[in-house]
Design an enzyme around this catalytic site. Structure first.
Site, short mmCIF file in Angstrom:
data_model
loop_
_atom_site.label_atom_id
_atom_site.label_comp_id
_atom_site.label_asym_id
_atom_site.label_seq_id
_atom_site.Cartn_x
_atom_site.Cartn_y
_atom_site.Cartn_z
N THR A 291 0.54 1.60 -11.99
CA THR A 291 -0.71 1.41 -11.26
C THR A 291 -0.90 2.57 -10.29
O THR A 291 0.03 2.95 -9.58
CB THR A 291 -0.72 0.09 -10.48
OG1 THR A 291 -0.57 -1.00 -11.40
CG2 THR A 291 -2.04 -0.09 -9.73
N PHE A 293 -2.80 4.16 -7.05
CA PHE A 293 -3.48 3.79 -5.81
C PHE A 293 -4.05 5.04 -5.15
O PHE A 293 -3.49 6.14 -5.30
CB PHE A 293 -2.52 3.12 -4.84
CG PHE A 293 -2.02 1.77 -5.28
CD1 PHE A 293 -2.55 0.61 -4.74
CD2 PHE A 293 -1.01 1.65 -6.22
CE1 PHE A 293 -2.09 -0.64 -5.13
CE2 PHE A 293 -0.55 0.41 -6.63
CZ PHE A 293 -1.10 -0.73 -6.08
#
Length: 407
Positions: A291, A293
């Site tokens: 993921t 960010f």
């Protein structure tokens, strides 16, 4: 008045502001912003639109006093607080009897006028409760910080704009689930700058209350993306899946209610915070899932040419044959590698009417294009590429120029 630095910000926290304290009305740009010289700063923090300037919102510096003039004692994190003894930790785990006080709301009116001055620790906003995946990303970016949990993504943007936080760390894409479109829209709605990125490998665990076994589970709670990442295991167990806002919310709900038939998909750090027992580790289907960010701040970082930097922009184009090809060519001509291309319909003008045949009018979406490219705004090739793009783009804004994060 008891305060906690880890209190969670919600929409109601921003409703305390009176009419005199709200964000000032935007100012109209008096001239078109262009890149001049070698500093590449002409496009920083503003949008450029042809043929007339657009309205933008500036960063807000709010000075807020506590209601009733009550004096708030500054703690070591720079946040006003009156201590109530702290949480009871045993063996690194928070006892369930204290879970109710963990996500205590932090109100705007609880901060003194000088709460932002002299803060010793960086305040970082993220979505979710303490132990959420966003907090793991914040810890990777800033190991020593004060957490500012928020109910929603937009509350994290507002927390930085209102000086309740110094940075915000929010997810923008997952290697399996794709882009998080909500945050792309918020990047355009707000004027924060991207100052960094964090790439966090997905490492999930199945956990439950102490003493609960795998065959006791009837349901598993977690964030929808976490449940999707663990589809293989959950299908094998044959349990029901329940969606929650974040993995920490699921852990808190199971722990505070003593649910012995429910499991949670979360990180190992979440299990330590809420006193849950890990039943299985590494339960995600793809061990290479990541993921990404973004780190957001009120002010941009100074671009450099002596290290790897990435630049993120958003632009709009007129309807026409080959216009997008021309836009992408400005980077190819200068050997600038594109890392990501994302398109989103314009919210204020989603449809375009085009009379291009004798059959009547057709409706098309007007799109904004988000691009990440591997170059620093300190490099002449990046400045020239954006100056070239500016010649035919109807709107152009640099969202940020920031160092590349490696796994």
């Amino acid at each position: 008045m008891a305060l906690r630095a880890s209190g969670i910000l919600s929409r109601s926290n921003f409703d305390h502001l009176g009419s005199d304290d709200r964000t000032p009305k935007p100012k109209v740009l008096s001239s078109i912003c262009r890149i001049r010289g070698n500093d590449g700063m002409g496009l920083w923090g503003c949008g450029w639109r042809r043929p007339r300037p657009r309205r933008i919102r500036g960063s807000v510096r709010c000075l807020i006093r506590a209601e009733g003039g009550e004096e708030i004692v500054r703690n070591e994190n720079g946040i006003g607080e009156k201590s109530d003894g702290g949480d009871d930790l045993v063996g690194g785990r928070l006892q369930r009897k204290e879970l109710g006080s963990l996500p205590k709301p932090l109100s705007v009116t609880d901060l003194s006028a000088n709460s932002n001055c002299g803060s010793e620790k960086l305040r970082v906003a993220f979505k979710g409760l303490p132990g959420a995946y966003g907090e793991d990303a914040a810890l990777k970016a800033y190991p020593h910080y004060t957490s500012v949990p928020c109910d929603e993504f937009e509350e994290a943007f507002k927390a930085v704009e209102l000086w309740l936080a110094d940075k915000a760390v929010l997810p923008i894409e997952n290697s399996l689930g794709g882009s998080i479109h909500r945050n792309y829209d918020l990047l355009l709605r707000h004027t924060l700058h991207i100052v960094g990125e964090v790439q966090l490998p997905v490492e999930l665990c199945l956990m439950a209350l102490p003493g609960v076994q795998l065959n006791d589970l009837k349901r598993v709670l977690s964030h929808p993306q976490a449940l999707a990442d663990c589809d293989r295991l959950l299908s094998k167990l044959g349990v029901a899946r329940e969606n929650v806002d974040d993995v920490a919310s699921a852990a808190q709900f199971v722990a505070s209610n003593g649910l012995k038939d429910a499991g949670v998909i979360a990180t190992s750090r979440t299990s330590r915070i809420y006193g849950l027992h890990i039943l299985a580790e590494g339960v995600q289907d793809n061990p290479d899932s990541v993921t990404r960010f973004l780190v957001l701040a009120r002010n941009p970082v100074m671009p450099r040419a002596d290290k790897a930097f990435k630049t993120s922009i958003v632009f709009a184009l007129e309807e026409g044959s080959g216009v997008l090809f021309k836009a992408l060519a400005v980077f190819a001509l200068r050997e600038i590698n594109l890392r990501k291309i994302e398109s989103r319909p314009q919210r204020k003008r989603p449809l375009r009417l085009v009379d291009d045949s004798n059959n009547g009018s057709f409706k098309y979406f007007d799109y904004l294009f988000y691009i990440d490219f591997e170059a620093s705004m300190a490099e002449p090739r990046a400045q020239n590429a954006l100056a070239h793009l500016q010649e035919f783009a109807t709107f152009l804004r640099v969202l940020g120029c920031y160092p590349v994060d490696a796994l």
